[in-house]
Scaffold this active site. Structure first.
Site, mmCIF file in Angstrom:
data_model
loop_
_atom_site.group_PDB
_atom_site.id
_atom_site.type_symbol
_atom_site.label_atom_id
_atom_site.label_comp_id
_atom_site.label_asym_id
_atom_site.label_seq_id
_atom_site.Cartn_x
_atom_site.Cartn_y
_atom_site.Cartn_z
ATOM 1 N N ASN A 1 -30.604 12.991 -1.500
ATOM 2 C CA ASN A 1 -29.243 12.617 -1.696
ATOM 3 C C ASN A 1 -28.704 11.091 -1.707
ATOM 4 O OD1 ASN A 1 -29.133 15.279 -1.075
ATOM 5 N ND2 ASN A 1 -28.815 14.921 1.331
ATOM 6 N N ARG B 1 -21.993 5.759 12.764
ATOM 7 C CA ARG B 1 -21.502 6.404 13.942
ATOM 8 C C ARG B 1 -20.373 7.470 13.610
ATOM 9 N NH1 ARG B 1 -18.515 2.150 16.962
ATOM 10 N NH2 ARG B 1 -19.042 2.949 18.721
ATOM 11 N N ASP C 1 -26.127 10.000 4.334
ATOM 12 C CA ASP C 1 -26.961 9.973 3.081
ATOM 13 C C ASP C 1 -25.942 9.077 2.058
ATOM 14 O OD1 ASP C 1 -28.906 11.190 4.288
ATOM 15 O OD2 ASP C 1 -28.620 13.241 3.252
#
Length: 310
Positions: free
Chosen positions: A33, A227, A263
């Site tokens: 990805n 996060r 990703d």
């Protein structure tokens, strides 16, 4: 690295993805990805992307290989194995965009990349063909112990030849224990220039603790703590002159699918850093791309959905 062509090699596993209602067949995997999104962003930034993995010689494997080539990913590092197939995963997505994965990968081809022969990646690293080598926690977890050691040795060789190493800590408890992950992350991080750390995964492996300080003590130079919808934390110059930043995520009203959010953030961040941008501008690029990706189903969104960034 501004003004020069940067060659990046990724190692990992790409699997067949089944998702949606009705089910549709695509492909995905953490390193693939990131490689694919970086290839899209890299076309105007002089970034050349190669992907190293193992596939079978079946039609689905060929379809995957052809799809990567259409995305301008160099596939000369891919091994094709007679008696293996790619792994498979099924994605179930909740109304809020969170997803649950079900895997069939115990005998997937990628697990045997380093088995029985000197691989194209080993030859390429020995010949100093790449500027950057990218792996993830999953890249390590899928391998047998002796193959893990080969991969870590490749990082050491690459670093000794002046190359840079990028590591994403992606942790999947279905593949190995937290204790095993701790051991191998400790082997990898001394060679890492940029660590991309998903905070939730770090807690699963290490428990509570100062992520940046742990990475600094192990020798890592730069850390980005992902996060989710919260601001990411970026720490640069850890071995010289440390600086830290918070960079807010792009707000998204309707989340369709969070698959590949981290990703794609990694791809945006690296697109910036490897083309000479600051850490904060690079994190903004990462957030921008992730915000687009999570508004579409599946790990890989259509290229036209991110035209403004390409």
């Amino acid at each position: 690295m501004k003004g020069t062509c940067v060659k990046i090699a990724f190692f990992g596993e790409c699997m067949v993805e089944l998702s949606g209602q009705p089910l549709r067949r695509t492909f995905g995997g953490d390193t693939l990805n990131t490689a694919l999104y970086l290839a899209r962003l890299g076309r105007r930034r002089r970034l050349d992307i190669s992907y190293a993995t193992a596939l079978g010689k079946d039609n689905i494997s060929q379809d995957m290989l052809s799809a990567w080539q259409e995305e301008y990913i160099d596939t000369r590092l891919v091994r094709r194995l007679d008696d293996k197939l790619p792994g498979l995963y099924l994605v179930e997505t909740e109304p809020n965009g969170e997803r649950h994965f079900h895997y069939w990968r115990n005998d997937s081809a990628a697990k045997f990349y380093f088995a029985a022969a000197v691989t194209p990646l080993e030859r390429a690293i020995e010949n100093n063909e790449f500027d950057v080598l990218y792996i993830s926690g999953i890249s390590l977890a899928i391998l047998a112990e002796d193959a893990k050691a080969i991969l870590v040795t490749l990082l050491e060789t690459h670093k000794a030849k002046g190359g840079k190493v990028v590591f994403d800590n992606n942790f999947r408890p279905q593949l190995w224990t937290a204790k095993q992950a701790q051991y191998w992350y400790q082997q990898v991080l001394p060679f890492v220039d940029i660590a991309l750390i998903t905070e939730d995964d770090d807690h699963k492996v290490w428990g509570e603790g100062d992520v940046t300080e742990r990475c600094r003590e192990l020798g890592c130079g730069e850390v980005v703590i992902k996060r989710g919808s919260l601001p990411c934390l970026v720490a640069t110059g850890l071995q010289t002159r440390p600086e830290t930043y918070q960079v807010a995520a792009n707000p998204v009203q309707t989340v369709i699918d969070t698959c590949a959010a981290g990703d794609s953030f990694a791809a945006g961040y690296l697109a910036g850093r490897l083309s000479g941008e600051s850490a904060t501008v690079s994190a903004e690029l990462g957030h921008q791309l992730a915000a687009i990706v999570i508004q579409h189903p599946g790990a890989i969104i259509p290229p036209e959905a991110m035209t403004e960034m390409m």
